[in-house]
Design a protein around this motif. Sequence first.
Motif, PDB file in Angstrom:
ATOM      1  N   CYS A   1      41.503   3.179  31.025  1.00 12.48           N
ATOM      2  CA  CYS A   1      42.260   2.410  31.882  1.00 12.48           C
ATOM      3  C   CYS A   1      43.661   3.335  32.058  1.00 12.48           C
ATOM      4  CB  CYS A   1      42.815   1.218  30.177  1.00 12.48           C
ATOM      5  SG  CYS A   1      44.179   1.902  29.091  1.00 12.48           S
ATOM      6  N   CYS A   2      43.938   4.316  31.951  1.00 16.30           N
ATOM      7  CA  CYS A   2      45.352   4.440  32.326  1.00 16.30           C
ATOM      8  C   CYS A   2      45.261   6.263  32.239  1.00 16.30           C
ATOM      9  CB  CYS A   2      46.548   4.405  31.746  1.00 16.30           C
ATOM     10  SG  CYS A   2      45.981   5.013  29.612  1.00 16.30           S
ATOM     11  N   GLY A   3      43.908   7.308  31.809  1.00 12.71           N
ATOM     12  CA  GLY A   3      43.660   8.358  31.502  1.00 12.71           C
ATOM     13  C   GLY A   3      45.015   9.172  31.029  1.00 12.71           C
ATOM     14  N   LYS A   4      45.105   8.155  29.926  1.00 13.26           N
ATOM     15  CA  LYS A   4      45.676   9.735  29.080  1.00 13.26           C
ATOM     16  C   LYS A   4      44.925   9.993  27.394  1.00 13.26           C
ATOM     17  CE  LYS A   4      50.185   8.485  30.124  1.00 13.26           C
ATOM     18  NZ  LYS A   4      51.352   9.333  30.892  1.00 13.26           N
ATOM     19  N   GLN A   5      45.190  10.877  27.292  1.00 13.43           N
ATOM     20  CA  GLN A   5      44.591  11.861  26.224  1.00 13.43           C
ATOM     21  C   GLN A   5      45.236  11.879  24.828  1.00 13.43           C
ATOM     22  OE1 GLN A   5      42.791  15.496  26.784  1.00 13.43           O
ATOM     23  NE2 GLN A   5      41.547  15.362  26.203  1.00 13.43           N
ATOM     24  N   ILE A   6      44.297  11.314  24.024  1.00  6.61           N
ATOM     25  CA  ILE A   6      45.211  11.113  22.472  1.00  6.61           C
ATOM     26  C   ILE A   6      44.231  12.066  21.348  1.00  6.61           C
ATOM     27  CG2 ILE A   6      46.808   8.588  23.771  1.00  6.61           C
ATOM     28  CD1 ILE A   6      44.389   7.886  21.269  1.00  6.61           C
ATOM     29  N   CYS A   7      45.311  11.956  20.049  1.00  5.95           N
ATOM     30  CA  CYS A   7      44.559  12.882  19.173  1.00  5.95           C
ATOM     31  C   CYS A   7      43.888  11.866  18.899  1.00  5.95           C
ATOM     32  CB  CYS A   7      45.554  13.174  18.261  1.00  5.95           C
ATOM     33  SG  CYS A   7      46.425  12.197  17.264  1.00  5.95           S
TER      34      CYS A   7
ATOM     35  N   CYS B   1      44.341   4.612  14.319  1.00  6.44           N
ATOM     36  CA  CYS B   1      44.839   4.258  14.141  1.00  6.44           C
ATOM     37  C   CYS B   1      46.110   2.672  14.577  1.00  6.44           C
ATOM     38  CB  CYS B   1      46.777   4.640  13.369  1.00  6.44           C
ATOM     39  SG  CYS B   1      46.241   5.959  12.376  1.00  6.44           S
ATOM     40  N   LEU B   2      45.504   2.630  15.720  1.00  9.49           N
ATOM     41  CA  LEU B   2      45.753   1.587  16.481  1.00  9.49           C
ATOM     42  C   LEU B   2      45.432   0.243  15.895  1.00  9.49           C
ATOM     43  CD1 LEU B   2      45.226   3.207  19.857  1.00  9.49           C
ATOM     44  CD2 LEU B   2      47.868   3.059  18.878  1.00  9.49           C
ATOM     45  N   THR B   3      46.118  -0.766  15.647  1.00 10.73           N
ATOM     46  CA  THR B   3      45.298  -1.782  14.776  1.00 10.73           C
ATOM     47  C   THR B   3      45.674  -2.506  16.588  1.00 10.73           C
ATOM     48  OG1 THR B   3      48.413  -2.519  15.081  1.00 10.73           O
ATOM     49  CG2 THR B   3      46.963  -1.719  13.311  1.00 10.73           C
ATOM     50  N   ARG B   4      45.977  -2.801  17.648  1.00  9.17           N
ATOM     51  CA  ARG B   4      45.481  -3.680  18.149  1.00  9.17           C
ATOM     52  C   ARG B   4      44.390  -2.762  19.543  1.00  9.17           C
ATOM     53  NH1 ARG B   4      49.712  -3.167  21.843  1.00  9.17           N
ATOM     54  NH2 ARG B   4      49.636  -5.570  23.173  1.00  9.17           N
ATOM     55  N   GLN B   5      44.534  -4.203  19.502  1.00  7.28           N
ATOM     56  CA  GLN B   5      43.139  -3.649  20.820  1.00  7.28           C
ATOM     57  C   GLN B   5      43.467  -3.694  22.115  1.00  7.28           C
ATOM     58  OE1 GLN B   5      39.721  -2.974  19.488  1.00  7.28           O
ATOM     59  NE2 GLN B   5      40.824  -3.251  18.246  1.00  7.28           N
ATOM     60  N   HIS B   6      44.706  -2.938  22.491  1.00  2.82           N
ATOM     61  CA  HIS B   6      44.947  -3.009  23.356  1.00  2.82           C
ATOM     62  C   HIS B   6      45.496  -1.459  24.073  1.00  2.82           C
ATOM     63  CE1 HIS B   6      45.025  -7.432  23.775  1.00  2.82           C
ATOM     64  NE2 HIS B   6      45.113  -7.169  25.146  1.00  2.82           N
TER      65      HIS B   6
ATOM     66  N   ALA C   1      38.127  -2.356  26.341  1.00  7.05           N
ATOM     67  CA  ALA C   1      36.839  -3.027  27.613  1.00  7.05           C
ATOM     68  C   ALA C   1      35.770  -3.364  26.521  1.00  7.05           C
ATOM     69  CB  ALA C   1      36.049  -1.250  28.520  1.00  7.05           C
ATOM     70  N   ARG C   2      35.095  -4.433  27.627  1.00  6.04           N
ATOM     71  CA  ARG C   2      33.446  -5.511  26.520  1.00  6.04           C
ATOM     72  C   ARG C   2      32.816  -5.551  26.346  1.00  6.04           C
ATOM     73  NH1 ARG C   2      38.433  -8.915  28.254  1.00  6.04           N
ATOM     74  NH2 ARG C   2      39.839 -10.223  26.117  1.00  6.04           N
TER      75      ARG C   2
ATOM     76  N   ASN D   1      29.805  -2.388  28.522  1.00  7.48           N
ATOM     77  CA  ASN D   1      29.439  -0.778  29.145  1.00  7.48           C
ATOM     78  C   ASN D   1      29.415  -0.808  30.485  1.00  7.48           C
ATOM     79  OD1 ASN D   1      28.566   0.274  26.070  1.00  7.48           O
ATOM     80  ND2 ASN D   1      26.198  -0.527  27.029  1.00  7.48           N
ATOM     81  N   GLU D   2      29.230  -1.421  31.335  1.00  8.45           N
ATOM     82  CA  GLU D   2      30.001  -1.978  32.010  1.00  8.45           C
ATOM     83  C   GLU D   2      30.985  -1.675  32.435  1.00  8.45           C
ATOM     84  OE1 GLU D   2      27.987  -3.891  30.847  1.00  8.45           O
ATOM     85  OE2 GLU D   2      26.039  -3.258  31.450  1.00  8.45           O
ATOM     86  N   GLU D   3      32.243  -2.764  31.598  1.00  8.77           N
ATOM     87  CA  GLU D   3      33.434  -2.745  32.187  1.00  8.77           C
ATOM     88  C   GLU D   3      33.812  -1.076  31.884  1.00  8.77           C
ATOM     89  OE1 GLU D   3      37.664  -4.675  31.017  1.00  8.77           O
ATOM     90  OE2 GLU D   3      35.757  -5.275  29.864  1.00  8.77           O
ATOM     91  N   SER D   4      32.873  -0.507  31.289  1.00  7.15           N
ATOM     92  CA  SER D   4      33.394   0.924  30.412  1.00  7.15           C
ATOM     93  C   SER D   4      33.308   1.471  31.947  1.00  7.15           C
ATOM     94  CB  SER D   4      33.144   0.967  29.051  1.00  7.15           C
ATOM     95  OG  SER D   4      33.667   0.916  28.190  1.00  7.15           O
ATOM     96  N   LEU D   5      31.910   1.835  32.270  1.00 12.35           N
ATOM     97  CA  LEU D   5      31.190   2.739  32.891  1.00 12.35           C
ATOM     98  C   LEU D   5      32.418   2.288  34.451  1.00 12.35           C
ATOM     99  CD1 LEU D   5      27.843   2.355  32.848  1.00 12.35           C
ATOM    100  CD2 LEU D   5      28.937   4.167  32.391  1.00 12.35           C
TER     101      LEU D   5
END
Length: 331
Positions: free
Chosen positions: A130-136, A142-147, A156-157, A159-163
């Motif tokens: 979504c924003c191009g960040k890279q995290i470990c 550990c992210l509890t929110r789906q954002h 993304a809900r 495959n089409e949205e992810s692509l």
Amino acid sequence: MMNDVGRYDRCGKERERCVVYFLFSSLGQESTGIYSSYTFCLAITSDNIKFIPSLYVFESIQAARHLPKPQATQSHKKVAHRPAHKKACREKARELFDEKLYAQPPRKEECPICMIPLPCRDEECTYMSCCGKQICIGCRYCLTRQHCPFCNTAAARSNEESLKRLSDRIEKFNDLEAMMMLSGHYRIGMYGLAVDRSKAFELSQRASELGSAAGHFYLGTLYYTGDGVELDKKKSVNHWQIAAIMGDMDARHNLGIVEAENGNIQRSLKHFMIAAKCGYQKSLDGVKQGFRLGHVTKEDFEKTLRDYQAAKDETKSEQRDRAAVITRARE
């Protein structure tokens, strides 16, 4: 006309001054003059002056030999001097390249959430399309929110949205990580895409041209195995060398294997030691093997072990350990 030009070339090889009698077809009058044969050969090929080939006459003049010879230009001097130092230049160039190749690679960036350096392998990181960040992977699990924690975009809900997100990142920002992610999807047929090796190659090549170490690593692997491209070990090594200089430990480990296969044990161990110092387990195993065979001194082996452990401690966290256990369980 070409035959006449050939005659002039032969005259030029004799390196004599000539009196040239020629006739301008446009003026209809005869003119004479003293030219060097090389100068005249250039002149007759010009479209500005038209000559009648059948009337070209050359007459050697001994008196013209007292004219001063043209001075050699700087470029001519370099060409004449090149054979004297060609071998030395090649050796110096190879020495400078090795100095760059075997330098300690740049340090990995920190995870923007936990602020701990990212692991040396990309497989232990997660790319946010979504924003191009890279995290470990520790922070990802550990992210509890789906954002997204950076841009607050919902996950993304489909495959089409992810692509689509990857394609948008490539189109708008020339995002190298997005290119390599999409290349991987085409390579193995993920997210509903059909396997398309040519598309995967195209994306990886574009990423490598823009400075992607992962792109160079993938291209090197293709050329080494001949998977979809013509087998070319030289190209493969060149791509891996570029990737290794940029900090790709998979490429550096492969270079160590190639050097070992070619009988260059010390060059091979240099690659293994550098990768091991960055926390690469497979390269540490190569160093251990070299120590058992007597190719690595005890001091170098102990130093490599300390550096390896320091790199692992630097990138270690409780969250990453838990994420690694979950990942292994899923496999």
